[in-house]
Design a protein around this motif. Sequence first.
Motif, PDB file in Angstrom:
ATOM      1  N   SER A   1       0.850  -1.192   0.000  1.00 52.58           N
ATOM      2  CA  SER A   1       0.000   0.000   0.000  1.00 52.58           C
ATOM      3  C   SER A   1       0.884   1.240   0.000  1.00 52.58           C
ATOM      4  O   SER A   1       1.838   1.332   0.781  1.00 52.58           O
TER       5      SER A   1
ATOM      6  N   PRO B   1       0.945   5.213   0.719  1.00 52.08           N
ATOM      7  CA  PRO B   1       0.146   6.248   1.391  1.00 52.08           C
ATOM      8  C   PRO B   1      -0.232   7.413   0.485  1.00 52.08           C
ATOM      9  O   PRO B   1      -1.169   8.152   0.785  1.00 52.08           O
TER      10      PRO B   1
ATOM     11  N   HIS C   1      -1.324   6.934  -2.521  1.00 55.00           N
ATOM     12  CA  HIS C   1      -2.391   6.424  -3.394  1.00 55.00           C
ATOM     13  C   HIS C   1      -3.145   5.345  -2.632  1.00 55.00           C
ATOM     14  O   HIS C   1      -3.046   4.155  -2.942  1.00 55.00           O
ATOM     15  N   LEU C   2      -3.903   5.767  -1.642  1.00 59.42           N
ATOM     16  CA  LEU C   2      -4.564   4.825  -0.736  1.00 59.42           C
ATOM     17  C   LEU C   2      -5.622   3.971  -1.418  1.00 59.42           C
ATOM     18  O   LEU C   2      -5.996   2.912  -0.905  1.00 59.42           O
ATOM     19  N   GLU C   3      -6.120   4.424  -2.568  1.00 61.81           N
ATOM     20  CA  GLU C   3      -7.143   3.647  -3.279  1.00 61.81           C
ATOM     21  C   GLU C   3      -6.512   2.592  -4.189  1.00 61.81           C
ATOM     22  O   GLU C   3      -7.227   1.770  -4.770  1.00 61.81           O
TER      23      GLU C   3
ATOM     24  N   TYR D   1      -2.885  -0.073  -5.233  1.00 62.98           N
ATOM     25  CA  TYR D   1      -2.096  -1.182  -4.690  1.00 62.98           C
ATOM     26  C   TYR D   1      -0.876  -1.410  -5.577  1.00 62.98           C
ATOM     27  O   TYR D   1      -0.803  -0.942  -6.714  1.00 62.98           O
TER      28      TYR D   1
ATOM     29  N   TRP E   1       6.197   2.206   1.222  1.00 61.39           N
ATOM     30  CA  TRP E   1       5.120   1.291   0.890  1.00 61.39           C
ATOM     31  C   TRP E   1       5.027   0.249   1.990  1.00 61.39           C
ATOM     32  O   TRP E   1       6.041  -0.367   2.355  1.00 61.39           O
TER      33      TRP E   1
END
Length: 268
Positions: free
Chosen positions: A62, A64, A66-68, A70, A150
Amino acid sequence: MSSSPSSSQSRRDVLSNAVSVAAVGLSALLLDPNTAVAFKPGPPTAQSAANKAAESYQGVYSDPNHLEGYRVIMASSGKGGGATMTLSDGVAKDAPEGTEEKTYKNIPVAITEGSNELSFDFSFKGGPKGVVGILSNDKQSITFPDGNTWKKNANQYDGIYKDANYPNGYRIIRKFKSTKTITEVNNTGNPKDSIFIKGNHGSLFSIPTAAFAFYDYTGKETCTEKLCRSCEVVCKDELVGQFSLQESNTVFSYGTITFPDKTIWTRI
């Protein structure tokens, strides 16, 4: 035998205090679920220790920023070594309606043997080449020169799993929305053979395991009839496994999903 008012009062105070202490302890457990997750009744089992030691840089990360989205990093199956990455920034919550998610696949990642360095080429997004990320010693994060980190397995269950029945294949589980999941199931190692199935999971604070349901996976439907005369028989293709992160569990080892037929998916 009669009791004096003072002695009765004393006993009531003791009982009241005992109940208060118990209530505080229970509320602490309920309000701080991490305490429950961290609780280990005994030492790690040999299998759990082996599973944890075998974990590598491979996994679902993940970002931070681009929290939406992967990032999935997996070792290449070819002779050249190295790894490949699948990356999606997802769709931001404030993005215009109709915005589609962009997914980039087969992005090469260079692995420096004998070190914790991974080299990324972000030119596909208009970024720089040769960006070196440092894998943490516990293999749970990658940190870049700009300070961005990440995090691996941010949702506890997400990751790359192996099924011993399909040594060349893999299963990639990641969060979809809320408790919903999406899993890439591949039995051959060839990305063209992948199928994607939806699922759902129970409470991750469950001890010792959390239930994970996978839909339309087996190709066989199980039928149940509701307890009413007018209700119809309900048939669905649903496979439920038990996910465990408890290192001391002697039945379900750390980092595994175990199914009723004894099939085990082990996270790498």
